[in-house]
Design a protein around this motif. Structure first.
Motif, PDB file in Angstrom:
ATOM      1  N   ILE A   4       0.835  -1.201   0.000  1.00 26.33           N
ATOM      2  CA  ILE A   4       0.000   0.000   0.000  1.00 26.33           C
ATOM      3  C   ILE A   4       0.868   1.249   0.000  1.00 26.33           C
ATOM      4  CG2 ILE A   4      -1.649   1.356   1.353  1.00 26.33           C
ATOM      5  CD1 ILE A   4      -3.026  -1.256   2.086  1.00 26.33           C
ATOM      6  N   SER A   5       1.958   1.225   0.770  1.00 27.64           N
ATOM      7  CA  SER A   5       2.820   2.403   0.796  1.00 27.64           C
ATOM      8  C   SER A   5       3.510   2.628  -0.544  1.00 27.64           C
ATOM      9  CB  SER A   5       3.852   2.294   1.917  1.00 27.64           C
ATOM     10  OG  SER A   5       4.762   1.249   1.648  1.00 27.64           O
ATOM     11  N   VAL A   6       3.720   1.554  -1.304  1.00 27.37           N
ATOM     12  CA  VAL A   6       4.374   1.680  -2.608  1.00 27.37           C
ATOM     13  C   VAL A   6       3.375   2.039  -3.704  1.00 27.37           C
ATOM     14  CG1 VAL A   6       5.633   0.426  -4.392  1.00 27.37           C
ATOM     15  CG2 VAL A   6       6.216   0.091  -1.996  1.00 27.37           C
ATOM     16  N   TRP A   7       2.222   1.362  -3.742  1.00 29.93           N
ATOM     17  CA  TRP A   7       1.309   1.460  -4.878  1.00 29.93           C
ATOM     18  C   TRP A   7       0.028   2.231  -4.615  1.00 29.93           C
ATOM     19  CZ3 TRP A   7       3.553   0.392  -9.173  1.00 29.93           C
ATOM     20  CH2 TRP A   7       4.575  -0.541  -9.199  1.00 29.93           C
ATOM     21  N   GLY A   8      -0.283   2.552  -3.394  1.00 36.04           N
ATOM     22  CA  GLY A   8      -1.577   3.190  -3.183  1.00 36.04           C
ATOM     23  C   GLY A   8      -1.658   3.949  -1.883  1.00 36.04           C
ATOM     24  N   ASN A   9      -2.867   4.159  -1.441  1.00 34.66           N
ATOM     25  CA  ASN A   9      -3.192   4.886  -0.225  1.00 34.66           C
ATOM     26  C   ASN A   9      -2.748   6.340  -0.297  1.00 34.66           C
ATOM     27  OD1 ASN A   9      -4.622   4.880   2.122  1.00 34.66           O
ATOM     28  ND2 ASN A   9      -2.860   4.419   3.401  1.00 34.66           N
ATOM     29  N   VAL A  10      -2.695   6.876  -1.500  1.00 34.59           N
ATOM     30  CA  VAL A  10      -2.407   8.295  -1.667  1.00 34.59           C
ATOM     31  C   VAL A  10      -3.684   9.054  -1.327  1.00 34.59           C
ATOM     32  CG1 VAL A  10      -1.757  10.078  -3.314  1.00 34.59           C
ATOM     33  CG2 VAL A  10      -0.726   7.800  -3.455  1.00 34.59           C
ATOM     34  N   GLU A  11      -3.584  10.033  -0.472  1.00 34.02           N
ATOM     35  CA  GLU A  11      -4.728  10.828  -0.047  1.00 34.02           C
ATOM     36  C   GLU A  11      -5.836   9.954   0.528  1.00 34.02           C
ATOM     37  OE1 GLU A  11      -5.986  13.414  -3.164  1.00 34.02           O
ATOM     38  OE2 GLU A  11      -3.961  14.127  -3.539  1.00 34.02           O
ATOM     39  N   ASN A  12      -5.434   8.899   1.261  1.00 34.36           N
ATOM     40  CA  ASN A  12      -6.370   8.034   1.981  1.00 34.36           C
ATOM     41  C   ASN A  12      -7.360   7.324   1.053  1.00 34.36           C
ATOM     42  OD1 ASN A  12      -7.124   6.859   4.371  1.00 34.36           O
ATOM     43  ND2 ASN A  12      -8.671   8.399   4.831  1.00 34.36           N
ATOM     44  N   THR A  13      -6.930   6.888  -0.123  1.00 31.26           N
ATOM     45  CA  THR A  13      -7.806   6.201  -1.075  1.00 31.26           C
ATOM     46  C   THR A  13      -7.755   4.691  -0.927  1.00 31.26           C
ATOM     47  OG1 THR A  13      -6.098   6.156  -2.761  1.00 31.26           O
ATOM     48  CG2 THR A  13      -7.627   8.031  -2.805  1.00 31.26           C
ATOM     49  N   LEU A  14      -6.928   4.187  -0.025  1.00 32.32           N
ATOM     50  CA  LEU A  14      -6.806   2.742   0.227  1.00 32.32           C
ATOM     51  C   LEU A  14      -6.487   1.952  -1.042  1.00 32.32           C
ATOM     52  CD1 LEU A  14      -9.653   2.269   2.831  1.00 32.32           C
ATOM     53  CD2 LEU A  14      -7.213   2.530   3.248  1.00 32.32           C
ATOM     54  N   GLY A  15      -5.588   2.478  -1.849  1.00 30.16           N
ATOM     55  CA  GLY A  15      -5.113   1.745  -3.008  1.00 30.16           C
ATOM     56  C   GLY A  15      -5.809   2.075  -4.305  1.00 30.16           C
ATOM     57  N   LEU A  16      -6.816   2.933  -4.279  1.00 27.54           N
ATOM     58  CA  LEU A  16      -7.471   3.327  -5.519  1.00 27.54           C
ATOM     59  C   LEU A  16      -6.510   4.207  -6.295  1.00 27.54           C
ATOM     60  CD1 LEU A  16      -9.974   3.349  -7.294  1.00 27.54           C
ATOM     61  CD2 LEU A  16     -10.779   5.322  -6.001  1.00 27.54           C
ATOM     62  N   ARG A  17      -6.124   3.727  -7.443  1.00 25.43           N
ATOM     63  CA  ARG A  17      -5.108   4.413  -8.238  1.00 25.43           C
ATOM     64  C   ARG A  17      -5.658   5.615  -8.970  1.00 25.43           C
ATOM     65  NH1 ARG A  17      -2.211   2.048 -13.449  1.00 25.43           N
ATOM     66  NH2 ARG A  17      -4.344   1.466 -13.820  1.00 25.43           N
ATOM     67  N   ASP A  18      -6.866   5.489  -9.515  1.00 30.58           N
ATOM     68  CA  ASP A  18      -7.420   6.560 -10.342  1.00 30.58           C
ATOM     69  C   ASP A  18      -8.945   6.474 -10.314  1.00 30.58           C
ATOM     70  OD1 ASP A  18      -8.340   8.148 -12.472  1.00 30.58           O
ATOM     71  OD2 ASP A  18      -6.625   7.666 -13.727  1.00 30.58           O
ATOM     72  N   GLN A  19      -9.597   7.472  -9.763  1.00 29.63           N
ATOM     73  CA  GLN A  19     -11.059   7.491  -9.668  1.00 29.63           C
ATOM     74  C   GLN A  19     -11.696   7.422 -11.053  1.00 29.63           C
ATOM     75  OE1 GLN A  19     -12.989   7.499  -6.785  1.00 29.63           O
ATOM     76  NE2 GLN A  19     -14.719   7.204  -8.156  1.00 29.63           N
ATOM     77  N   GLY A  20     -11.074   8.042 -12.041  1.00 27.87           N
ATOM     78  CA  GLY A  20     -11.603   8.013 -13.408  1.00 27.87           C
ATOM     79  C   GLY A  20     -11.634   6.607 -13.991  1.00 27.87           C
ATOM     80  N   LEU A  21     -10.591   5.795 -13.695  1.00 28.33           N
ATOM     81  CA  LEU A  21     -10.576   4.408 -14.166  1.00 28.33           C
ATOM     82  C   LEU A  21     -11.698   3.602 -13.526  1.00 28.33           C
ATOM     83  CD1 LEU A  21      -6.771   3.518 -14.189  1.00 28.33           C
ATOM     84  CD2 LEU A  21      -8.275   3.852 -16.151  1.00 28.33           C
ATOM     85  N   LEU A  22     -11.941   3.827 -12.234  1.00 34.13           N
ATOM     86  CA  LEU A  22     -13.033   3.132 -11.559  1.00 34.13           C
ATOM     87  C   LEU A  22     -14.374   3.533 -12.162  1.00 34.13           C
ATOM     88  CD1 LEU A  22     -14.181   1.324  -9.358  1.00 34.13           C
ATOM     89  CD2 LEU A  22     -14.063   3.286  -7.807  1.00 34.13           C
ATOM     90  N   ASP A  23     -14.590   4.827 -12.356  1.00 31.80           N
ATOM     91  CA  ASP A  23     -15.844   5.292 -12.949  1.00 31.80           C
ATOM     92  C   ASP A  23     -16.056   4.704 -14.349  1.00 31.80           C
ATOM     93  OD1 ASP A  23     -16.278   6.813 -10.679  1.00 31.80           O
ATOM     94  OD2 ASP A  23     -15.554   8.674 -11.586  1.00 31.80           O
ATOM     95  N   SER A  24     -15.001   4.653 -15.129  1.00 27.42           N
ATOM     96  CA  SER A  24     -15.083   4.092 -16.479  1.00 27.42           C
ATOM     97  C   SER A  24     -15.420   2.602 -16.435  1.00 27.42           C
ATOM     98  CB  SER A  24     -13.768   4.312 -17.209  1.00 27.42           C
ATOM     99  OG  SER A  24     -13.806   3.712 -18.482  1.00 27.42           O
ATOM    100  N   ALA A  25     -14.763   1.857 -15.558  1.00 26.13           N
ATOM    101  CA  ALA A  25     -15.018   0.416 -15.441  1.00 26.13           C
ATOM    102  C   ALA A  25     -16.451   0.149 -15.003  1.00 26.13           C
ATOM    103  CB  ALA A  25     -14.038  -0.219 -14.460  1.00 26.13           C
ATOM    104  N   LEU A  26     -16.976   0.983 -14.104  1.00 26.55           N
ATOM    105  CA  LEU A  26     -18.359   0.805 -13.647  1.00 26.55           C
ATOM    106  C   LEU A  26     -19.377   1.140 -14.732  1.00 26.55           C
ATOM    107  CD1 LEU A  26     -18.131   2.262 -10.037  1.00 26.55           C
ATOM    108  CD2 LEU A  26     -18.459  -0.128 -10.694  1.00 26.55           C
TER     109      LEU A  26
END
Length: 58
Positions: A4-26
């Motif tokens: 998590i410290s390497v790949w995610g948890n930026v701004e307390n997102t718990l590993g979500l890399r890109d909100q736009g990618l999640l929205d697109s996938a949904l």
């Protein structure tokens, strides 16, 4: 060092890399063309979710 410290948890997102990618996938299973769903059955919609989540690297 944790993953998590390497790949995610930026701004307390718990590993979500890109909100736009999640929205697109949904949104992918609900895509239409000419008024027709591109993924008309539950199986097709499930496959679209799995495919797009996989390639968005969640």
């Amino acid at each position: 060092m944790s993953l998590i410290s390497v790949w995610g948890n930026v701004e307390n997102t718990l590993g979500l890399r890109d909100q736009g990618l999640l929205d697109s996938a949904l949104a992918q299973p609900m895509v239409t063309f000419g008024g027709e769903w591109l993924h008309p059955t539950l199986v097709d919609q499930t496959a679209a979710y799995l495919y797009h989540f996989r390639f968005a690297h969640f």
